[in-house]
Design an enzyme around this catalytic site. Structure first.
Site: not given
Length: 325
Positions: A43, A48, A77, A110
């Protein structure tokens, strides 16, 4: 390995590795180690900031013959600043390039939050502030309907860039509205779920609508201590009920929490930066919890949400931005 089955018939491993907050210098080796252990579900997300390194880890595993690409299920995302339809494909292609992939198995919106566009060449990942160097930096919204973004997401499926699309951090009302307009129905919902936030009605609704559910933060408060978004006293790993059940089944509290999530029919994506924890988290398929044990854990529900823009955006980004109320 237990799996959840999406409406398309695609099977997704019930446990994956969440890449949020894994340090860049550890990500590549950790992803490769996870694949060696047996992880196939990863994921990731633009926000990130470690997709390049995650891609390096995937390439290492592929080059070493540990796995074939079609055995992996890679999620990324769409960040909030790319919600305008003309920016969606560009954002997806950036994630694909960073991950070194030709396609994503799943691409998610997201947040149900549209922010003003920040060009990739200006700042990437864009983050929450529109202009972090402003005298009074804030989160700045853009007027983009979710369905406009979704139509652009659907075009990614048509183009073969992604196999399936879905959403994160949506409630039932937004899901209903989206389903009523979508040509391609959302395959997956990813939301915060743990025993302090069971979201039973949302989970039931998704099951009835054949929308897969992935639970992020399945261990609860653990990822939020260092962000000052949770108190140490809120740790589920030391809750007497969880500790007692862990002793009954001769497992760790973390394994009990993850097993609870899996037995509810969700996929879970815990984060860990330690290989021994990766192995521990993975070893949850040779035991089960009794109906009584499941009920005891579910009974811990407090409606406690740790990842809430209505709280953290004001505390960290000078902007009151509730989405769940």
């Amino acid at each position: 390995m237990q799996k959840i089955t999406l409406a398309s018939g695609t099977n997704v491993d019930s446990i994956g590795l969440g890449l949020w907050k894994i340090a860049n210098d550890k990500t590549a080796s950790l992803v490769r180690s996870a694949i060696e252990i047996g992880y196939r579900h990863f994921d990731a997300a633009c926000d990130y900031g470690n997709e390049i390194e995650a891609g390096e880890g995937i390439r290492l595993a592929l080059d070493d013959g540990l796995v074939e690409r079609d055995q992996l299920h890679i999620t990324s995302k769409l960040w909030n600043t790319f919600h305008r339809p003309e920016h969606v494909r560009m954002a997806c292609e950036k994630s694909l390039a960073d991950l070194g992939l030709d396609y994503l198995d799943l691409y998610l919106i997201h947040f149900p939050i549209a922010q003003k566009f920040v060009p990739i060449e200006k700042r990437y990942p864009p983050g929450w502030f529109f202009d972090p160097d402003a005298a009074d930096p804030k989160v700045e919204s853009d007027r983009v309907p979710i369905i406009d973004t979704w139509r652009a997401m659907e075009s990614l499926v048509t183009a073969g860039l992604v196999k399936e699309i879905g959403v994160c951090n949506f409630g039932v009302s937004l899901l209903r509205d989206l389903i009523n307009q979508a040509e391609v129905r959302p395959a997956m919902l990813q939301v915060e779920m743990h025993p302090y936030l069971t979201q039973q009605k949302l989970l039931r609704y998704c099951h009835e609508e054949k929308i897969g559910v992935t639970a992020f933060s399945p261990l609860g408060a653990q990822s939020y201590f260092e962000l000052n978004m949770a108190e140490q006293s809120e740790s589920l790993l030391v809750h007497p009920t969880v500790v007692s059940i862990a002793k009954e089944v001769s497992r760790t509290p973390a394994q009990v929490l993850l097993r609870w999530g899996v037995q509810r029919g969700t996929a879970v994506v815990p984060k860990s930066s330690r290989v021994e924890r990766l192995q521990e988290n993975f070893d949850i398929f040779d035991f089960s919890l009794s109906e009584s044990q499941m009920s005891q854990i579910s009974g811990l529900d407090q409606g406690r949400r740790f990842n809430d823009p209505g709280d953290f955006c004001e505390a960290a980004f000078n902007t009151f931005y509730p989405i769940y109320e």
